[in-house]
Write an enzyme that holds these catalytic residues in place. Structure first.
Site, PDB file in Angstrom:
ATOM      1  N   ALA A 265      29.832 -14.956  31.160  1.00  0.00           N
ATOM      2  CA  ALA A 265      28.640 -14.194  32.351  1.00  0.00           C
ATOM      3  C   ALA A 265      27.358 -15.262  31.183  1.00  0.00           C
ATOM      4  CB  ALA A 265      27.903 -12.728  32.428  1.00  0.00           C
ATOM      5  N   PHE A 266      26.061 -14.777  32.648  1.00  0.00           N
ATOM      6  CA  PHE A 266      24.794 -16.558  31.189  1.00  0.00           C
ATOM      7  C   PHE A 266      23.915 -15.339  30.153  1.00  0.00           C
ATOM      8  CE2 PHE A 266      20.848 -14.959  31.690  1.00  0.00           C
ATOM      9  CZ  PHE A 266      21.076 -13.615  32.386  1.00  0.00           C
ATOM     10  N   LYS A 267      24.874 -13.709  30.101  1.00  0.00           N
ATOM     11  CA  LYS A 267      23.762 -13.308  28.872  1.00  0.00           C
ATOM     12  C   LYS A 267      24.563 -13.891  27.499  1.00  0.00           C
ATOM     13  CE  LYS A 267      22.888  -9.294  32.093  1.00  0.00           C
ATOM     14  NZ  LYS A 267      23.137  -9.705  33.362  1.00  0.00           N
ATOM     15  N   ASP A 268      26.041 -13.881  27.655  1.00  0.00           N
ATOM     16  CA  ASP A 268      26.676 -15.045  26.779  1.00  0.00           C
ATOM     17  C   ASP A 268      25.586 -16.159  25.575  1.00  0.00           C
ATOM     18  OD1 ASP A 268      28.727 -13.315  26.042  1.00  0.00           O
ATOM     19  OD2 ASP A 268      29.731 -14.706  27.496  1.00  0.00           O
TER      20      ASP A 268
ATOM     21  N   LEU B 263      22.857 -13.413  24.070  1.00  0.00           N
ATOM     22  CA  LEU B 263      23.602 -12.190  22.850  1.00  0.00           C
ATOM     23  C   LEU B 263      24.258 -12.652  21.552  1.00  0.00           C
ATOM     24  CD1 LEU B 263      24.225  -9.366  25.237  1.00  0.00           C
ATOM     25  CD2 LEU B 263      22.449  -9.704  23.801  1.00  0.00           C
TER      26      LEU B 263
END
Ligand code: PLP
Length: 458
Positions: free
Chosen positions: A105-108, A111
């Site tokens: 997911a784009f959160k990588d 994060l």
């Protein structure tokens, strides 16, 4: 670079301090004191562009050489060397794939860097922290993947037992690191979130374990997301050629990063906010109002949100950075459950913003159509963004980029229901279903959870 609070009365901090603080003391969010001006720009690769774009935001806290190492480490965890591939669909809309990181997911993108920034800042200070978070799925796995094995960080992630998808749960529970602990709470996501809030409110406990968070209000997460807007514009014609973006939106962190790119000089003509049935933001951009209702579960769970915390950063800008005025508007919103934007302020949003809402039937049809026409499998979040891109596009001579925020295999049930095809996990996760899981089942009881955190931090 110095950071000020959107409520105007917290101490002004430098980057490293704002990183560790998360939320400001006055309840506001940290934003840069001024917006850096984007240079004309070469055509560097993703990592080079990332260092260049973010360096002004960390200046004064981190040396460029150290920062470049962290950025390179963060983005070599991605499966493709261009980090965020861009492809063109049959109707000319471009898809920016943000899901090639470790947890799909784009959160990588944020994060992976933030985990390294935390470690760097803590070791510089000789400090340690315990991160406790509640997740309904994507954030937990991205945070765990980013913080596993980091010396200065212990991590406890709470998820509602039996209420996250199997892929999401396994992504969290199969990470084999001594500093990561998963708790399946007997309760709902709201129960998990209430437990985390209660731990932060328990000052003795908070200080004892040095409690911290990596939630989406952290400025560093927004900062890291600015990069791919610049990269996409460069690939389509350059930093001074007009471009538009459509973003499936929940907490408003992703799309606000696009606005930061615009405030820094990228020629972003339009930012389109895509909503599912939970359409508070579409209401905000089309009518200038927000009313709180119950959250309705959809096939795009990462957007099942009512109050989008990062919207506060946009409101701060359109209020001319008047923290007191903004504080009064938000207090009133909290007290009445209704928000009405002043017409003059509303006018300032008309040109650059749009919003559209799509219910699950439309999302499912979009996934099916795209699979038929181009053979591309979209996850439900991405489909919301693509539908919004097509509905709100104003000028066909300006490239429109729809952000693809999750890999289809992260939401296989919805994709299979729409297309009959079950998307396959990429190679690095192919054995996810065989890996041993580590998790502890606990009741939704503050005393029990606090004891667990105490017993497991190093
Ligand atoms: C978190 C998430 C979103 C929403 O992003 P915000 O920054 O909260 O607006 C959209 N799609 C996916 C797949 C997500 O994980």
């Amino acid at each position: 670079m110095r950071y000020v609070s959107t409520r105007g009365s917290a101490p002004v901090l430098e980057f490293g301090e704002a990183l560790l603080a998360g939320l400001a003391d006055d309840g506001g969010l940290y934003v840069p004191e001024e917006w850096p001006v984007l240079a004309a720009g070469g055509r560097g690769n993703y990592i080079e562009t990332a260092v260049e774009v973010m360096m002004p935001f960390v200046a004064g806290s981190i040396e460029e050489d150290d920062f470049a190492v962290m950025v390179a480490d963060a983005y070599t965890t991605f499966e493709t060397s261009d980090v965020t591939p861009l492809l063109e669909l049959s109707d000319g809309v471009h898809l920016l794939e943000l899901f090639h990181g470790p947890t799909l997911a784009f959160k990588d993108l944020a994060l992976q860097l933030v985990g390294r920034l935390f470690d760097h800042e803590l070791s510089r200070r000789g400090e340690r922290i315990t991160i406790v978070g509640a997740t309904s799925g994507d954030t937990g796995s991205a945070a765990i993947e980013a913080c596993q094995g980091r010396d200065a960080v212990d991590m406890v992630i709470l998820h509602p037992s039996g209420r996250v998808s199997e892929v999401q749960r396994r992504q969290m529970t199969t990470v084999n690191a001594t500093n990561v602990h998963n708790v399946a709470v007997d309760g709902t996501f709201d129960d998990c979130q209430d437990l985390v809030k209660a731990m932060f409110a328990d000052v003795t406990f908070r200080d004892e374990v040095r409690l911290s968070a990596v939630n989406s209000i952290n400025w560093a997460r927004v900062m890291a997301q600015v990069v791919y807007y610049v990269v996409a514009a460069e690939r389509l014609g350059g930093r001074h050629s007009p471009v538009a973006f459509s973003v499936p939106t929940g907490n408003f962190g992703n799309v606000f990063a696009g606005h930061v790119a615009r405030l820094s000089g990228l020629d972003v003509r339009q930012l389109v906010v895509g909503s599912n049935t939970n359409d508070v933001l579409t209401q905000f951009f089309t009518e200038g109002t927000m009313g709180i209702t119950e959250v309705v579960p959809t096939t795009s769970p990462s957007m099942d949100i009512q109050v989008s915390s990062n919207l506060e950063r946009l409101l701060f800008e359109i209020n001319g950075r008047d923290g007191a005025a903004l504080g009064a508007q938000l207090d009133n919103f909290r007290a009445t459950g209704c928000f009405q934007l002043d017409p003059a302020l509303r006018a300032s949003l008309v040109d650059g913003w749009a919003g559209a809402r799509f219910v699950d039937n439309a999302v499912q049809a979009c996934i099916a159509d795209e699979a038929d026409q181009s053979g591309i499998l979209l996850d439900p979040h991405t489909a919301v963004g693509l539908l919004a891109a097509r509905a709100c596009r104003r000028d066909s001579s300006i490239p429109m980029v729809a952000l693809a925020t999750a890999h289809p295999a992260k939401f296989p049930d919805a994709v299979e229901a729409a297309t009959g095809v079950r998307p396959e996990l990429p190679n690095h996760l192919a054995d996810l279903y065989e890996r041993p899981e580590r998790l502890t089942e606990l009741p939704a009881d503050l005393v029990v959870i606090e004891d667990f955190v105490r017993a497991h931090r190093r």
